[in-house]
Design an enzyme around this catalytic site. Structure first.
Site: not given
Ligand code: TGC
Ligand code: FAD
Length: 389
Positions: A137, A368
């Site tokens: 990320t 996720e």
């Protein structure tokens, strides 16, 4: 006459488990009851991950438990799911630690690493002597990892890595980070070690969710990474996305544990709480809400078990994982929020577990892949149209 059903397992999913799977579940459940639950409230309040648990879960063989060899337990996927379920009954923070170490760090090293990388890292990680984190990320948008700015360029036999990662579990306690970066040869995974010059990390300290878990940012300023520390087996976004499939699978099971902890709490509470002259459990609307919780837990259990059996056959599709992660996280967070409400004012106290699970599940439903991401993955499967573009 029928025997009484187990309120935590109304459809007796347990009877579908093999003997060794039941043994794994019971062992981890006992450990969580004895060693985890008693300390999680304080850990959450102190915003601290209890690091001594790492050695304990390693001792039980819970790190990299699906890997064959390299000092790992070599358990099947259903057993891994049961491990996640029991750990998250304690707290999502501990399940997160095990998910990251097992599915996001050891899995890619095992799936895409060289033999030398496997020998160096997997046994040490299984023993909990080396801790890993997973950097995908970035601050400009976690849902869209294809917009990755972190990049690496070849320089002789090495690579020079620049960029940063955000919201990384285990960031500041990791000995090695699996960092995904753009290169002229596609997206590659770099094993960046904590003492490599130019590599830095910083903890995010003001979280209201997953407080018993370490989260932070990673920074790379001209970090020189040798070719020997690049995962040779993958050069595309498929690398990190395939790791997510493993971790999302574990979350599908994990959140059932959090939901069970909340239902268990309100079952006890509503029996003892007297309102309008009778136990709260004797009122129809409360029973309907408890029955709804049980319906959602049962559906989640059946979905998770079916998913696990498909995974163990080797037929798993990422779309199936998306639907299960979406369904089970949504059910768990709704159950936790409703359990918090049934406790009334007491529900805002850390003395009762629902508010802690509820706050944790805000992260779990986001990381996720957010709920929207998973809905769109299923939508793409059904229509053949990619709504992400
Ligand atoms: P797309 O074009 O669909 O796919 C690119 C290539 O990857 C393949 N693929 C997958 N492979 C395995 N598993 C999956 N889940 C896969 N999804 C896609 C795909 O087949 C394709 O392969 P090829 O050979 O055709 O090139 O990629 P896209 O960019 O359109 O992606 C779509 C989308 C939105 C689904 C994807 O970007 C996505 O999943 N976004 C969400 C990102 C995310 O979940 N990040 C999580 C970061 S890690 C984390 O949160 C850890 S929390 C840990 C904890 O503490 O427990
Ligand atoms: P964004 O992507 O900016 O999304 C914002 C909102 O937009 C969301 O509601 C989303 O659903 C919505 N949205 C996005 N795309 C669309 C669309 N196409 N249509 C409609 N709505 C859309 N990452 C790692 O790499 N490693 C880790 O170890 C890790 N650990 C984490 C731990 C915690 C506690 C948390 C909170 C996050 C962690 N993450 C980690 C990051 C996590 O994966 C991201 O937060 C997540 O993927 C969402 O990305 P974002 O926060 O940038 O939100």
């Amino acid at each position: 006459m029928s025997t009484k059903l187990d309120p935590m397992d109304l459809f007796d999913v347990r009877s579908e488990l093999a003997e060794d799977e039941v043994m794994v579940k019971n062992t981890v459940a006992r450990y969580v009851d004895d060693k985890v639950i008693p300390l999680m409230r304080e850990a959450f309040e102190k915003h601290e991950f209890p690091r001594h648990l790492i050695g304990e879960v390693a001792e039980l063989g819970l790190l990299g438990s699906s890997i064959e060899g390299y000092d790992c337990a070599g358990l099947n996927s259903v057993s891994y799911g049961l491990i996640c379920q029991e750990l998250e009954r304690g707290d999502s923070g501990l399940r997160s630690f095990v998910s990251v170490q097992s599915s996001l760090v050891m899995f890619p090293i095992h799936a895409y690493g060289s033999e030398e990388q496997k020998q160096r890292w997997l046994p040490a990680m299984a023993r909990g002597e080396a801790i890993g984190c997973f950097g995908l990320t970035e601050s400009q948008g976690g849902s869209d990892p294809s917009n990755m700015k972190t990049h690496a360029k070849r320089d002789g036999d090495d690579w020079i890595l620049n960029g940063s990662k955000m919201w990384i579990t285990n960031a500041t306690i990791a000995d090695a980070a699996i960092v995904w970066a753009n290169t002229d040869e596609g997206v590659k995974g770099f094993i960046v070690e904590k003492d490599m010059p130019g590599f830095d990390s910083q903890e995010i300290k003001n979280k209201f969710s997953l407080r018993a878990s370490v989260t932070g940012a990673l920074f790379f300023n001209n970090v020189r990474v040798p070719e020997a520390s690049v995962l040779p087996g993958v050069s595309s976004l498929k690398g990190p996305l395939s790791c997510l499939t493993q971790a999302r699978y574990g979350i599908t099971w994990g959140v059932i544990g959090a939901a069970q902890a909340c239902l268990n709490e309100v079952l006890h509470y509503t029996r003892d709480r007297i309102l309008f002259g009778r136990p709260l459990a004797n009122t129809q609307t409360i029973q309907i809400r408890l029955a709804e919780m049980s319906r959602h837990i049962t559906t989640a259990q059946l979905l998770a078990l079916r998913l696990g059996r498909i995974k163990d056959k080797g037929d798993l599709s990422p779309t199936q994982v998306s639907m299960a992660k979406w369904n089970n996280c949504r059910s768990a967070i709704d159950i936790a929020r409703d359990a918090r409400d049934i406790l009334g004012g007491a529900g805002i106290s850390a003395e009762y577990v629902p508010i802690r699970h509820m706050l944790n599940l805000e992260s779990v439903i986001t990381y996720e892949g957010t709920e929207t991401v998973h809905q769109l993955v299923v939508g793409k499967e059904l229509t053949g149209v990619n709504a992400f573009g």
